[in-house]
Design a protein around this motif. Structure first.
Motif, mmCIF file in Angstrom:
data_model
loop_
_atom_site.group_PDB
_atom_site.id
_atom_site.type_symbol
_atom_site.label_atom_id
_atom_site.label_comp_id
_atom_site.label_asym_id
_atom_site.label_seq_id
_atom_site.Cartn_x
_atom_site.Cartn_y
_atom_site.Cartn_z
ATOM 1 N N SER A 12 0.864 -1.183 0.138
ATOM 2 C CA SER A 12 -0.083 0.038 0.108
ATOM 3 C C SER A 12 0.785 1.094 -0.080
ATOM 4 C CB SER A 12 -1.007 0.044 1.274
ATOM 5 O OG SER A 12 -0.313 0.273 2.571
ATOM 6 N N ARG A 14 -0.553 4.771 -0.008
ATOM 7 C CA ARG A 14 -1.277 5.803 0.339
ATOM 8 C C ARG A 14 -0.870 6.664 1.451
ATOM 9 N NH1 ARG A 14 -5.676 6.014 3.868
ATOM 10 N NH2 ARG A 14 -5.660 4.081 5.114
ATOM 11 N N ASN A 18 -1.856 2.134 7.051
ATOM 12 C CA ASN A 18 -1.605 1.526 7.966
ATOM 13 C C ASN A 18 -0.579 0.340 7.687
ATOM 14 O OD1 ASN A 18 -3.352 2.297 10.040
ATOM 15 N ND2 ASN A 18 -5.077 1.417 9.353
ATOM 16 N N GLU A 86 -6.618 -5.013 2.341
ATOM 17 C CA GLU A 86 -7.904 -5.373 1.669
ATOM 18 C C GLU A 86 -8.423 -4.060 0.985
ATOM 19 O OE1 GLU A 86 -10.259 -8.657 2.713
ATOM 20 O OE2 GLU A 86 -12.015 -7.258 2.125
ATOM 21 N N TYR A 87 -8.615 -3.936 -0.435
ATOM 22 C CA TYR A 87 -9.223 -2.716 -1.057
ATOM 23 C C TYR A 87 -10.223 -3.475 -1.761
ATOM 24 C CZ TYR A 87 -5.300 0.637 -0.069
ATOM 25 O OH TYR A 87 -4.616 1.560 0.314
ATOM 26 N N ASN A 88 -11.426 -3.201 -1.223
ATOM 27 C CA ASN A 88 -12.868 -3.738 -2.190
ATOM 28 C C ASN A 88 -12.459 -5.077 -2.378
ATOM 29 O OD1 ASN A 88 -14.283 -1.283 -2.198
ATOM 30 N ND2 ASN A 88 -12.961 -0.380 -3.854
ATOM 31 N N HIS A 89 -12.335 -5.747 -1.195
ATOM 32 C CA HIS A 89 -12.199 -7.424 -1.369
ATOM 33 C C HIS A 89 -10.983 -7.959 -2.015
ATOM 34 C CE1 HIS A 89 -16.662 -7.911 0.104
ATOM 35 N NE2 HIS A 89 -16.014 -6.957 0.552
ATOM 36 N N TYR A 116 -4.337 -7.318 6.225
ATOM 37 C CA TYR A 116 -4.899 -6.644 7.295
ATOM 38 C C TYR A 116 -6.325 -5.948 6.611
ATOM 39 C CZ TYR A 116 -2.073 -2.908 5.324
ATOM 40 O OH TYR A 116 -1.463 -1.942 4.286
ATOM 41 N N THR A 118 -10.794 -5.020 7.940
ATOM 42 C CA THR A 118 -11.778 -5.262 8.885
ATOM 43 C C THR A 118 -11.939 -6.761 8.910
ATOM 44 O OG1 THR A 118 -13.368 -5.319 6.906
ATOM 45 C CG2 THR A 118 -13.312 -3.137 8.258
#
Ligand code: FMN
Length: 187
Positions: A12, A14, A18, A86-89, A116, A118
């Protein structure tokens, strides 16, 4: 035989992500390992364009300087720990794009997954298994899944549960064993 080299690929990029804390935790835990040298490879440091190679990377005819540099980096390693949210599953586009840019450099090596989200990012990790198979990465069973609700304070401060300590050791054990075995296969 030289020491195994394992990349911890942070998927990631951005601002405020996290993922940095998660990847740093993996690298920190790996510091005690004697069987391999682990190195953080942060995709934020590898700003690739969207796939722009005229020939599919599986043909090995790289043209872009960015492709040559990135694939040379991937080639340095015997194995990989992919750290993905996880971005949009699924996995972030930036991680899929970085994987797509190489091919032979992934082949017959070993991989492990740390996710990582939800629900621990497990849907992303499962997608990543399919993608890893396509580039002939042998992926180990043990994986880590951090919950935004129980392993992060206020969804942002990484405080992993103690039960992950044993899990990460098992992940390293499996990854190093398979990375060693795959080295033999590559000759
Ligand atoms: C574009 C986007 C899509 C997301 N989709 C999901 C999702 O499908 N499932 C989930 O559990 N979390 C989802 N989230 C929440 C992320 O898992 C969470 O924000 C995580 O911290 C993102 O990783 P990062 O901070 O390293 O970028 C999403 C976040 C973003 C930015």
């Amino acid at each position: 035989m030289s020491a195994l080299k394992i990349a911890v690929i942070l998927g990631s990029t951005r601002p405020g992500r996290n993922g940095k804390a998660v990847a740093d935790w993996i690298v920190d835990r790996a510091g005690a390992r004697t069987g391999a040298d682990y190195e953080l490879v942060d995709l934020a440091d590898w700003p690739l364009p969207f796939m722009d190679e005229p020939v599919p990377p599986s043909m090995g005819q790289y043209q872009g300087e960015h492709t040559k540099a990135w694939t040379a980096k991937v080639a340095e390693f015997d194995g990989y720990v992919f750290v993905t949210p996880e971005y949009n599953h699924s996995i972030p586009g930036v991680l899929k794009n970085a994987i797509d840019f190489a091919y032979a450099e992934w082949n017959n090596k070993a991989a492990a997954f740390v996710s990582y989200g939800t629900v621990g990012g497990i849907r992303a990790a499962e997608h990543l298994r399919t993608i890893a198979s396509a580039v002939q990465l042998a992926h180990v069973h043990q994986q880590l899944a951090f919950s935004l609700f129980t392993d992060f304070e206020n969804l942002a401060l990484f405080k992993p549960g103690e039960h992950h300590d044993g899990a990460v050791t098992k992940l390293f054990d499996e990854l190093e064993a398979w990375a060693t075995a795959m080295r033999t296969l590559r000759g």
